[in-house]
Write a protein that holds these residues in place. Structure first.
Motif, PDB file in Angstrom:
ATOM      1  N   ASP A 135       0.825  -1.206   0.000  1.00 57.59           N
ATOM      2  CA  ASP A 135       0.000   0.000   0.000  1.00 57.59           C
ATOM      3  C   ASP A 135       0.862   1.259   0.000  1.00 57.59           C
ATOM      4  O   ASP A 135       0.488   2.268  -0.587  1.00 57.59           O
ATOM      5  CB  ASP A 135      -0.942   0.016   1.208  1.00 57.59           C
ATOM      6  N   ASP A 136       2.026   1.203   0.663  1.00 54.16           N
ATOM      7  CA  ASP A 136       2.907   2.369   0.780  1.00 54.16           C
ATOM      8  C   ASP A 136       4.331   1.953   0.415  1.00 54.16           C
ATOM      9  O   ASP A 136       5.086   1.472   1.257  1.00 54.16           O
ATOM     10  CB  ASP A 136       2.849   2.931   2.200  1.00 54.16           C
ATOM     11  N   SER A 185       3.331  -0.298  -6.064  1.00 63.48           N
ATOM     12  CA  SER A 185       1.922  -0.087  -5.731  1.00 63.48           C
ATOM     13  C   SER A 185       1.187   0.176  -7.025  1.00 63.48           C
ATOM     14  O   SER A 185       1.713   0.847  -7.925  1.00 63.48           O
ATOM     15  CB  SER A 185       1.725   1.065  -4.750  1.00 63.48           C
ATOM     16  N   SER A 216      -3.873   4.273  -8.296  1.00 65.12           N
ATOM     17  CA  SER A 216      -5.216   4.414  -7.750  1.00 65.12           C
ATOM     18  C   SER A 216      -6.184   4.635  -8.905  1.00 65.12           C
ATOM     19  O   SER A 216      -5.834   5.206  -9.926  1.00 65.12           O
ATOM     20  CB  SER A 216      -5.275   5.575  -6.751  1.00 65.12           C
TER      21      SER A 216
END
Length: 91
Positions: A43-44, A87, A90
């Motif tokens: 996620d990070d 990642s 989005s």
């Protein structure tokens, strides 16, 4: 799950089984060190790369936004194999 390029010869494929995906790429050389590259997703990315750096891993490429939309940082393991932490973009 995915192949690149779409036509043969294929250089990279992703095999998916349920929630698990494994990517396999064509080797560029056959030396012992660096024969394996592992891609993991987090996620990070920045936090994971910093955590691994603090644990003693060597950073090869700091996290950066890539042209295909992912953010990726690259480390090496003690044998010189690459560990890519990425990642997904989005939506």
């Amino acid at each position: 799950g995915y192949r690149f390029p779409d036509e043969d010869p294929v250089a990279f494929v992703v095999v998916t089984l349920g929630g698990l995906s494994i990517g396999v790429a064509q080797a560029r050389n056959d030396s012992e060190a660096g024969r394996v590259a592992v891609w993991l997703y987090a996620d990070d990315v920045d936090a994971e790369v910093n955590r691994l750096r603090d644990a003693g891993s060597r950073v090869v490429a700091a996290p950066a936004d890539r042209e295909w939309g992912e953010r990726v940082g690259t480390m090496t393991d003690p044998d010189g194999n690459l560990l890519h932490i990425g990642s997904r973009p989005s939506e």
